[in-house]
Design an enzyme around this catalytic site. Structure first.
Site, mmCIF file in Angstrom:
data_model
loop_
_atom_site.group_PDB
_atom_site.id
_atom_site.type_symbol
_atom_site.label_atom_id
_atom_site.label_comp_id
_atom_site.label_asym_id
_atom_site.label_seq_id
_atom_site.Cartn_x
_atom_site.Cartn_y
_atom_site.Cartn_z
ATOM 1 N N ASP A 22 0.795 -1.049 0.061
ATOM 2 C CA ASP A 22 -0.010 -0.065 0.063
ATOM 3 C C ASP A 22 0.894 1.298 -0.168
ATOM 4 O OD1 ASP A 22 -1.315 -2.009 2.359
ATOM 5 O OD2 ASP A 22 -2.910 -1.572 0.603
ATOM 6 N N GLU A 276 1.858 -6.566 -5.252
ATOM 7 C CA GLU A 276 1.527 -5.751 -6.708
ATOM 8 C C GLU A 276 2.884 -4.889 -6.913
ATOM 9 O OE1 GLU A 276 -2.374 -3.767 -6.217
ATOM 10 O OE2 GLU A 276 -1.529 -2.111 -7.669
HETATM 11 O O1 TRH Z 1 4.641 -6.324 0.457
HETATM 12 P P1 TRH Z 1 3.460 -6.447 -0.281
HETATM 13 O O2 TRH Z 1 2.971 -8.029 -0.352
HETATM 14 O O3 TRH Z 1 2.377 -5.763 -0.190
HETATM 15 C C1 TRH Z 1 0.926 -6.128 -0.426
HETATM 16 C C2 TRH Z 1 0.545 -6.046 -1.708
HETATM 17 O O4 TRH Z 1 0.757 -4.405 -2.375
HETATM 18 C C3 TRH Z 1 -0.926 -6.430 -2.137
HETATM 19 O O5 TRH Z 1 -1.468 -6.163 -3.366
HETATM 20 C C4 TRH Z 1 -1.826 -5.661 -0.908
HETATM 21 O O6 TRH Z 1 -3.013 -5.989 -0.959
HETATM 22 C C5 TRH Z 1 -1.167 -5.669 0.635
HETATM 23 O O7 TRH Z 1 0.229 -5.421 0.489
HETATM 24 C C6 TRH Z 1 -1.929 -5.134 1.588
HETATM 25 O O8 TRH Z 1 4.119 -6.573 -1.836
HETATM 26 P P2 TRH Z 1 4.422 -5.471 -2.789
HETATM 27 O O9 TRH Z 1 3.012 -4.940 -3.411
HETATM 28 O O10 TRH Z 1 5.469 -5.896 -3.896
HETATM 29 O O11 TRH Z 1 5.028 -4.241 -2.054
HETATM 30 C C7 TRH Z 1 6.553 -4.400 -1.682
HETATM 31 C C8 TRH Z 1 7.166 -3.176 -1.554
HETATM 32 O O12 TRH Z 1 8.627 -3.383 -1.239
HETATM 33 C C9 TRH Z 1 7.492 -2.952 -3.160
HETATM 34 O O13 TRH Z 1 7.320 -1.433 -3.272
HETATM 35 C C10 TRH Z 1 9.083 -3.241 -3.125
HETATM 36 C C11 TRH Z 1 9.380 -3.001 -1.763
HETATM 37 N N1 TRH Z 1 10.770 -3.576 -1.376
HETATM 38 C C12 TRH Z 1 11.726 -2.901 -0.896
HETATM 39 O O14 TRH Z 1 11.631 -1.739 -1.204
HETATM 40 N N2 TRH Z 1 12.954 -3.383 -0.444
HETATM 41 C C13 TRH Z 1 13.146 -4.757 -0.657
HETATM 42 O O15 TRH Z 1 14.151 -5.317 -0.150
HETATM 43 C C14 TRH Z 1 11.913 -5.631 -0.787
HETATM 44 C C15 TRH Z 1 12.330 -7.057 -0.924
HETATM 45 C C16 TRH Z 1 10.770 -4.930 -1.595
#
Ligand code: TRH
Length: 383
Positions: A22, A276
């Site tokens: 989010d 996402e």
């Molecule tokens: O963390 P998430 O599982 O977030 C989820 C999804 O957005 C889902 O759609 C939503 O319904 C839920 O939250 C509430 O996965 P996502 O979307 O990939 O977000 C992770 C964020 O973290 C993304 O911006 C990438 C970032 N990230 C880093 O900045 N550094 C890291 O080392 C890693 C592994 C990820």
């Protein structure tokens, strides 16, 4: 720069359900609206600590601050906006607080209310994107904006220079990334791994360790570290550490700032992603990806997975698509979490998947970018 016909002030309202997405999506959107469209953006977020994990310069204790040109307001600590912005983006249908909506209803002119929905590859998105659904009691114009993989959808977030920076990330940059992370890049097949705690990590690592080919797995700090500790039978893990078993080398990384996460994706040959935002970033990285959608009780996450496989799989040869589908099903619990055969089958078509990933990223880049489409949408609806 700023187009005077686009409403100049924007409020993005973000409730962090859990995890990082989010905040990750809202932060990326805020930066794009600010830096590529010259708009005044306030990001209202109820978990500044989550945002700080993505953008370490943020002070999680400050009610209001300007970070990277964006006014970040901790909600509810920062109170209510004196005056709502011209456009209010309700992220992921999180629900605006009643006092917010009341203040919007009294503003003259009333702000444009846009509900930014979750990303899906499902076919119905195109016919729902952009539909209006006025508030039941108040005369507030409210529209639903659906991200997507088609020109008829709201598109995907992408910075203007992202693909050029990706293409400039050469072997020297890859070696530099691993060196900065404390490792020597020996050129082995390298996977990055970002998934939920229920991912079958032990089974995957076992198949990789038993394989003939030296394989590196890069695992940023997170919910999968306990499973990694259990697999290697160690009490603790630390970023910068690497653990070996058979053909497997596990490299432990810190949770990277969001701005550096792309580099991890570019430095790898296959990326395991989730939710996402990382899912979208892995597609822009033009590398093969394995996706674990956010689990939903009614199985909607498997429908989202299937819809992606149908869209993304078009054009893949049947052997590669069969191996890809089988692996994704096992990674997502739709089939037995057994990778001794599924991993070699996927590995055998990785070159085909890599060529397809490059073509897919190029195809997506012709579809219009989400922040630009959102700004254009607002321009066309604000009198
Ligand atoms: O963390 P998430 O599982 O977030 C989820 C999804 O957005 C889902 O759609 C939503 O319904 C839920 O939250 C509430 O996965 P996502 O979307 O990939 O977000 C992770 C964020 O973290 C993304 O911006 C990438 C970032 N990230 C880093 O900045 N550094 C890291 O080392 C890693 C592994 C990820």
């Amino acid at each position: 720069m700023a187009d005077p016909n686009i409403p100049q002030t924007w409020d993005i309202f973000c409730r962090v359900i859990d995890n990082f997405g989010d905040a990750g999506v809202c932060w990326r959107l805020a930066r794009l609206l600010r830096h590529e469209h010259g708009l005044d953006v306030r990001l209202w977020i109820d978990s500044p600590r989550t945002l700080q994990a993505l953008h370490p310069a943020l002070d999680p204790h400050s009610a209001r601050q300007t970070c990277d040109g964006i006014s970040v307001c901790s909600w509810p600590e920062a109170g209510l906006p004196e005056k709502p912005a011209a456009v209010v983006v309700e992220a992921f249908g999180c629900g605006l607080p009643g006092e917010w909506v009341a203040r919007m209803a009294h503003a003259q002119p009333p702000p444009l209310w846009i509900v930014l929905e979750y990303l899906s590859a499902e076919p119905w998105v195109d016919s729902h994107h952009g539909l209006s659904s006025p508030h039941p009691q108040l005369s507030l114009p409210r529209y639903f904006f659906f991200p997507g993989f088609t020109a008829a959808s709201g598109g995907l977030l992408r910075e203007a220079d992202l693909l050029a920076r990706r293409d400039a990330f050469d072997a020297a940059a890859r070696a530099g990334f691993w060196r900065q992370s404390g490792f020597r890049d020996g050129g082995a097949l390298t996977l990055s791994l970002f998934a939920y705690a229920d991912a079958p990590l032990g089974s995957l690592l076992g198949a990789l360790a038993a394989g003939a080919e030296p394989t590196v797995v890069a695992l940023p700090e997170g919910v999968l570290w306990p499973a990694a500790r259990a697999f290697f039978g160690v009490d603790s893990l630390a970023a910068g550490q690497s653990l070996r078993r058979g053909a497997l080398e596990l490299r432990l990384l810190p949770f990277l700032p969001q701005a550096r996460y792309d580099e991890l994706l570019w430095a790898c040959d296959l990326n395991f992603v989730r939710g996402e935002d990382s899912f979208v970033r892995a597609q822009w990285a033009a590398r093969p990806l394995v996706w674990q959608p956010y689990r939903q009780d009614d199985g909607a996450h498997l429908r989202k997975l299937e819809a992606f496989l149908v869209r993304h799989g078009a054009g893949l040869n049947s052997a590669a698509l069969t191996a890809y589908r089988d692996f994704m099903a096992r990674w997502n619990g739709a089939e037995a979490a057994e990778f001794r055969a599924a991993w070699p089958a996927l590995r055998a078509c990785l070159d085909e998947l890599a060529g397809h990933a490059r073509a897919w990223a190029a195809h997506l880049s012709t579809q219009g970018e989400l922040a630009a489409k959102l700004a254009d949408f607002a321009r066309s609806r604000v009198k």
